[in-house]
Scaffold this active site. Structure first.
Site, PDB file in Angstrom:
ATOM      1  N   HIS A 121      18.126   2.369 -26.356  1.00 14.30           N
ATOM      2  CA  HIS A 121      18.659   2.363 -24.991  1.00 14.30           C
ATOM      3  C   HIS A 121      20.111   2.823 -25.047  1.00 14.30           C
ATOM      4  O   HIS A 121      20.979   2.095 -25.520  1.00 14.30           O
ATOM      5  CB  HIS A 121      18.555   0.972 -24.371  1.00 14.30           C
ATOM      6  CG  HIS A 121      19.157   0.907 -22.999  1.00 14.30           C
ATOM      7  ND1 HIS A 121      18.618   1.575 -21.921  1.00 14.30           N
ATOM      8  CD2 HIS A 121      20.265   0.297 -22.524  1.00 14.30           C
ATOM      9  CE1 HIS A 121      19.362   1.354 -20.851  1.00 14.30           C
ATOM     10  NE2 HIS A 121      20.381   0.590 -21.189  1.00 14.30           N
ATOM     11  N   ASP A 169      23.266   3.830 -23.141  1.00 12.35           N
ATOM     12  CA  ASP A 169      23.992   3.835 -21.859  1.00 12.35           C
ATOM     13  C   ASP A 169      24.898   5.057 -21.763  1.00 12.35           C
ATOM     14  O   ASP A 169      25.668   5.333 -22.672  1.00 12.35           O
ATOM     15  CB  ASP A 169      24.838   2.568 -21.733  1.00 12.35           C
ATOM     16  CG  ASP A 169      23.984   1.339 -21.494  1.00 12.35           C
ATOM     17  OD1 ASP A 169      23.190   1.368 -20.543  1.00 12.35           O
ATOM     18  OD2 ASP A 169      24.105   0.372 -22.277  1.00 12.35           O
ATOM     19  N   ASP A 190      16.738  -1.284 -18.069  1.00 15.20           N
ATOM     20  CA  ASP A 190      17.949  -2.109 -17.988  1.00 15.20           C
ATOM     21  C   ASP A 190      18.496  -2.375 -16.585  1.00 15.20           C
ATOM     22  O   ASP A 190      19.167  -3.384 -16.398  1.00 15.20           O
ATOM     23  CB  ASP A 190      19.038  -1.482 -18.867  1.00 15.20           C
ATOM     24  CG  ASP A 190      20.186  -2.446 -19.169  1.00 15.20           C
ATOM     25  OD1 ASP A 190      19.957  -3.675 -19.105  1.00 15.20           O
ATOM     26  OD2 ASP A 190      21.301  -1.995 -19.457  1.00 15.20           O
ATOM     27  N   HIS A 220      23.524   3.161 -14.617  1.00 16.56           N
ATOM     28  CA  HIS A 220      23.518   1.764 -14.176  1.00 16.56           C
ATOM     29  C   HIS A 220      24.715   0.944 -14.645  1.00 16.56           C
ATOM     30  O   HIS A 220      24.778  -0.251 -14.359  1.00 16.56           O
ATOM     31  CB  HIS A 220      22.195   1.079 -14.552  1.00 16.56           C
ATOM     32  CG  HIS A 220      21.868   1.125 -16.011  1.00 16.56           C
ATOM     33  ND1 HIS A 220      21.137   2.142 -16.580  1.00 16.56           N
ATOM     34  CD2 HIS A 220      22.178   0.289 -17.021  1.00 16.56           C
ATOM     35  CE1 HIS A 220      20.998   1.908 -17.871  1.00 16.56           C
ATOM     36  NE2 HIS A 220      21.628   0.801 -18.169  1.00 16.56           N
TER      37      HIS A 220
HETATM   38 ZN   LIG Z   1      21.938  -0.095 -19.980  1.00 18.86          ZN
END
Ligand SMILES: [Zn+2]
Ligand SMILES: *[C@@H]1O[C@H](CO)[C@@H](O)[C@H](O)[C@H]1NC(C)=O
Ligand SMILES: *[C@@H]1O[C@H](CO)[C@@H](O)[C@H](O)[C@H]1NC(C)=O
Ligand SMILES: *[C@@H]1O[C@H](CO)[C@@H](O)[C@H](O)[C@H]1NC(C)=O
Ligand SMILES: *[C@@H]1O[C@H](CO)[C@@H](O)[C@H](O)[C@H]1NC(C)=O
Ligand SMILES: *[C@@H]1O[C@H](CO)[C@@H](O)[C@H](O)[C@H]1NC(C)=O
Length: 949
Positions: free
Chosen positions: A57, A59, A181, A431
């Protein structure tokens, strides 16, 4: 072009200016024998099949900037380097053809790809063609769902998916949407994913009570009916909740960042642990199977920025698969395999079951009784506003790129482009970007990237203007309208990015005191205070402009008289009257001074600017404090900032306004423009004082006599509206534990309350959180300043300052209020919300011009006009009304594309899906059956079908 069926968006690729007549070739995609569903490993029908999904994941900015994450810079903040992850994973995939990996964030993949050799690119293409490396989601980022606007989400998805299609063709197209997420899930996102052609959607976070109920009822997998206007299955999306957020099961994390024991499989060694690992694994798998419906379960083997040294993961996963499956010869009925979300989805589809139906959304998200993630709906209000106006400017920039042609990108003002702002906007949808949940230095980086994008667009816009006008006189931008002085020349122009004419009040900061065609009003005390000595303008020019669709109009604003301003010497008879006496702050008493407002506000008692004190964790029920993510006031009653206000009133031919000062850090202007459909409330909040060691969350509360019975309405990502009810969730029996925070929902562009007679609608200028805590009341959170981190990872209190406001950020914004009978309310607030989202921008230009031959019908919104290839333009038309929202406008509409543009000849048209990565006639999705009788009530009394083009 008329389409009989109901569609919300129509997406078209227009072919124009081309020497060759013809449609883009719609070939059947080259069927690679091995990618997509065909590349999945075989499963065993009689067994429990465990799909291991190796993933990372990544970001697109959070604790570090997107660039720092890519390179692995600043590992002192967080150890994370995406370039190494991709290097390492590709290497490991090549070692064993059984291995699988999914990749999600195209913003990172694209950077990595550009730096690879041809050999490496071919190797990766091979992995993609064989389904060993699979893209899921595939947008530029994994967008936030609470604070994004649909148009920006569609843009960022289009950009990521286009890169994947251009680079990998058919095998690069993600089948599954993957939002593991984001902190709650919007129905409009599900609707968009369905219209983008995804077969299914997986996520990780939902309310803990909802999850518990769904586990018991085995309803963690469902069919989301994401629009009450679209005819099913158009907006139906199969949706699955992942078992453990997006983390591996406990004890099975083999990343370099984890401490779980590796599989020690040398029987000669004392610490041999294969039996132990297998036993623990089987136990977890059987437990998980109890809360899902089929004999397939999924395990997410990875987490934040994992797989930088992918060997650790894969070496242990290879062994896990081998040893667990070996037990089959001894009667075990568990089969483990490398898999991907789409392979798992395919098995669920093959199960041929019916699935529970979901009609509402997944807001708000709470992970515990006092931990509601409803603060980020408002966190970093200035960044949220900058993101929103940047979207507006990007649409203008893309339109002018099309209208100007090649000269827009290379013209008298140099090389301009829309790409830079497109990319900056795309990462801003992440996000932890527009959501406001990143560290301060990362928020600064997003803003810097947007500013850079604006600069590139300004060159493009100047080139187009000079080409359309035949003049290369320098363009003047009046950008920082709240601080700078606009250097006015003889004329001033306004560009309107909407497909219908708008009338717009323009306020320009100026030095002079009298101008032709315009009223001049002195800058208010609050504005002077906000400027902090920057900018010199002492007055504002105020006038109403009309601009044609996709076009300009010109205004002459020449100066009649210059010199230092003095109200006495002003030739205008309507100079403002100032009365600086304290006055009760209720609107009713204000109305005494503004006659028109009294009618408007007969049922509105109060616009109360109030504050909650933030919980500091020192509380008997829970130690949770308010922070960037979480909203937790320490009492349920807000404090009114001040019961009295100093007021100043002003009235001229354009506007009536009352300026209210409640305190040195809270002020408001109540403003009504002549002929306006809405009352404007301009709030200014900050620097929020923290001398009392209390964080504060400032709200604007509108109290009215409307009999709303605990019900209110909020939009989803700026599009369809959902009904909300206090202390209630449509799909489970809520035990409410936070009377304020647990009743907050995201508001992206509008919210309303209503009864039989009246509807009070508030249109916002950015995403904010809000709720209706008392009947007849609607509150919206404006600004938050907090002294503690809320322990969700960001590791900083939300305590915004800047160079200009070292003692605390000052934020200003507007709410537009309209009061109408419910039956016609949408006719006002739909166009109003679009006007706030797509704002006219003022710039210097010599003649009137419209890019459209005719105005589009009021129901049709021109969502996208963007250069696609050299000879093609991407056009998105949207029906902007919900099915039964407006008697007048919720009807099918016909638009003649041939006669749409004034400067382009339409040679051909080809229809695409919403994200423009598939031709419409190639679009096939897996079909899913809903259980009968599971459609929960409570979100009703709207819509049955979308009206169409
Ligand atoms: Zn995230
Ligand atoms: C299967 O069971 C036999 C007999 O209990 C045992 O010897 C053997 O080690 C087992 N195999 C595995 C893979 O556990
Ligand atoms: C799926 O189930 C239905 C009954 O619900 C049945 O009629 C149909 O044949 C099944 N399809 C397959 C492919 O098994
Ligand atoms: C007018 O604006 C200019 C900057 O554009 C500034 O230098 C000047 O001082 C201003 N004059 C007055 C009277 O404020
Ligand atoms: C908040 O910001 C102010 C101004 O920079 C600073 O003085 C104060 O220490 C900060 N408080 C916290 C808890 O970070
Ligand atoms: C996707 O890429 C392929 C191969 O480059 C191309 O033929 C096809 O037209 C593209 N599809 C779309 C919708 O652009």
């Amino acid at each position: 072009m008329a389409t009989p069926e109901y569609t919300p968006f129509v997406f078209l690729l227009l072919l124009f200016q081309s020497s060759v007549w013809g449609f883009p070739v719609c070939q059947t995609p080259q069927e690679s024998p091995t990618c997509g569903y065909k590349s999945c490993h075989a499963t065993k029908p009689g067994m429990l099949n465990v799909h291991l999904v190796p993933h990372t994941h990544d970001d697109v900015g959070w604790l570090k900037t997107v660039d720092q994450y890519f390179y692995g810079d600043r590992n002192d903040i967080q150890h994370a380097g995406v370039q190494y992850i991709l290097d390492s994973v590709v290497d490991q995939l090549l070692k064993n053809p059984d291995r699988r990996f999914i990749y999600v964030e195209t913003a990172f993949f694209y950077r990595w790809w550009k730096q690879q050799t041809d050999d490496m690119q071919n190797t990766v293409k091979q992995l993609v063609n064989e389904g060993r490396l699979e893209f899921v989601n595939g947008g530029w980022c994994m967008s936030d769902e609470a604070t994004t606007h649909y148009s920006a989400v569609i843009d960022q998805m289009t950009m990521g998916l286009r890169f994947l299609n251009d680079t990998f063709g058919h095998c690069g197209r993600p089948r599954v949407a993957w939002h593991i997420d984001p902190f709650g899930h919007a129905r409009e996102h599900a609707s968009m994913f369905a219209q983008m052609g995804y077969d299914g959607f997986f996520f990780g976070r939902l309310d803990y009570q909802d999850r518990n109920r769904r586990m018991v009822a085995r309803e963690q997998e469902m069919l989301w009916r994401a629009s009450e206007s679209l005819t099913p299955p158009m907006a139906d999306l199969f949706t699955g909740i992942l078992p453990n957020g997006y983390n591996p099961p406990e004890g099975f994390c083999w990343d370099q960042s984890c401490d779980d024991p590796p599989i020690r499989d040398d029987p000669d060694l004392e610490d041999y642990n294969v039996d132990d690992v297998v036993t623990r694994f089987l136990h977890i798998a059987h437990g998980q199977a109890l809360v899902y419906k089929t004999n397939h379960i999924i395990m997410t083997m990875g987490s934040d920025f994992q797989y930088e040294n992918a060997n650790l993961w894969y070496k242990n996963l290879d062994k896990l698969i081998r040893y667990v499956n070996q037990m089959q010869s001894n009667g075990s009925e568990v089969n483990v395999l490398y898999s991907t979300p789409s392979c798992y989805l395919q098995e669920l589809h093959r199960a041929n079951l019916t699935w529970p139906l979901k009609g509402d959304d997944f807001f708000p998200y709470a992970d515990s009784a006092h931990d509601f993630w409803t603060g980020y709906f408002t966190s970093r209000p200035a960044l949220k506003r900058y993101e929103r106006i940047s979207n507006s400017y990007l649409q203008t920039c893309k339109q002018l790129e099309v209208l100007g042609g090649p000269i827009s990108r290379k013209g008298p003002f140099g090389a301009g482009d829309s790409e830079t702002l497109k990319k900056a906007m795309a990462v801003a949808q992440h996000h932890d970007a527009v959501s406001g949940t990143e560290k301060q230095h990362v928020a600064n980086d997003y803003a810097r990237k947007l500013a850079n994008g604006w600069a590139h667009c300004q060159v493009l816009v100047s080139n187009t203007l000079s080409s359309l006008s035949g003049s290369s006189a320098p363009r003047v931008y009046c950008e920082h309208l709240n601080i700078s002085v606009c250097p006015l020349t003889e004329t001033m122009n306004v560009y309107n990015p909407l497909a219908r004419p708008v009338s717009w009040p323009v306020r320009l900061p100026v030095n002079g005191t009298a101008y032709r065609i315009s009223d001049v009003v002195p800058v208010s005390q609050a504005t002077a205070a906000v400027r902090r000595g920057r900018g010199y303008a002492v007055n504002e020019l105020l006038f109403q402009v009309q601009a044609p669709p996709l076009g300009y109009s010109t205004y002459s604003v020449s100066l009649l008289q210059n010199g230092p301003p003095s109200p006495q010497s002003s030739p205008l008879p309507r100079a403002p009257k100032a009365s600086f006496s304290p006055q009760p702050s209720s609107l009713l008493s204000l109305c005494a001074s503004i006659v028109t407002l009294r009618d408007f506000l007969s049922s509105l008692f109060c616009v109360c600017l109030s504050r909650y004190n933030a919980s500091d964790g020192n509380n008997s029920e829970s130690i949770q404090m308010s922070g960037a993510y979480i909203f937790r006031p320490n009492t349920s009653t807000p404090f009114i900032i001040s019961k009295t206000a100093k007021i100043e009133t002003l009235q001229n031919s354009v506007v009536q306004e009352v300026r209210q000062w409640f305190s040195p850090w809270v002020s408001q202007v109540v403003r009504l423009y002549t002929d306006s459909r809405a009352l404007e409330l301009e709030w200014t909040v900050g620097p929020v004082p923290i001398g009392d060691d209390l964080g504060k969350e400032v709200i604007s509360r509108l109290d009215s006599s409307i009999n709303s019975s605990g019900v209110f309405y909020t939009d989803s990502n700026g599009r369809e509206v959902l009904q909300r009810r206090k202390d209630y969730r449509p799909t489970w029996n809520l035990r409410q534990s936070e009377p304020i925070a647990g009743n907050y929902y995201p508001i992206n562009s509008r919210a309303y309350i209503k009864d039989d007679k009246d509807q009070l609608t508030v249109v916002t200028d950015r995403s904010q959180g809000g709720g209706s805590i008392q009947d007849g009341s609607l509150e919206i959170m404006l600004h938050r300043r907090l002294l503690y981190d809320d322990v969700r990872g960001v590791g900083e209190p939300l305590n915004e300052t800047s160079d200009i406001y070292p003692e605390g950020l000052v934020v200003r914004g507007r709410h537009l209020l309209s009061l109408s009978p419910p039956a016609t309310a949408a006719d006002t607030h739909r166009p109003l919300a679009q006007e706030v989202v797509l704002q006219p921008s003022s710039m210097d230009f010599e003649k009137e011009f419209s890019g459209l031959q005719a105005v589009l019908p009021p129901a049709v919104h021109l969502l996208t006009v963007s250069q696609w290839d050299q000879d093609t333009v991407l056009l998105r038309l949207e029906h902007q009304y919900q099915a039964s929202e407006s008697k007048e406008h919720s009807q099918p509409v016909t638009v003649n594309l041939q006669k749409l543009f004034s400067t382009l000849d339409v040679l051909g048209v080809s229809e695409m899906n919403l994200s423009a990565n598939q031709w419409k006639d190639e679009m096939t999705r897996l079909d899913w059956k809903a259980e009968s009788g599971t459609h929960h009530t409570g979100v009703t009394n709207q819509l049955s079908a979308y009206s169409a083009l």
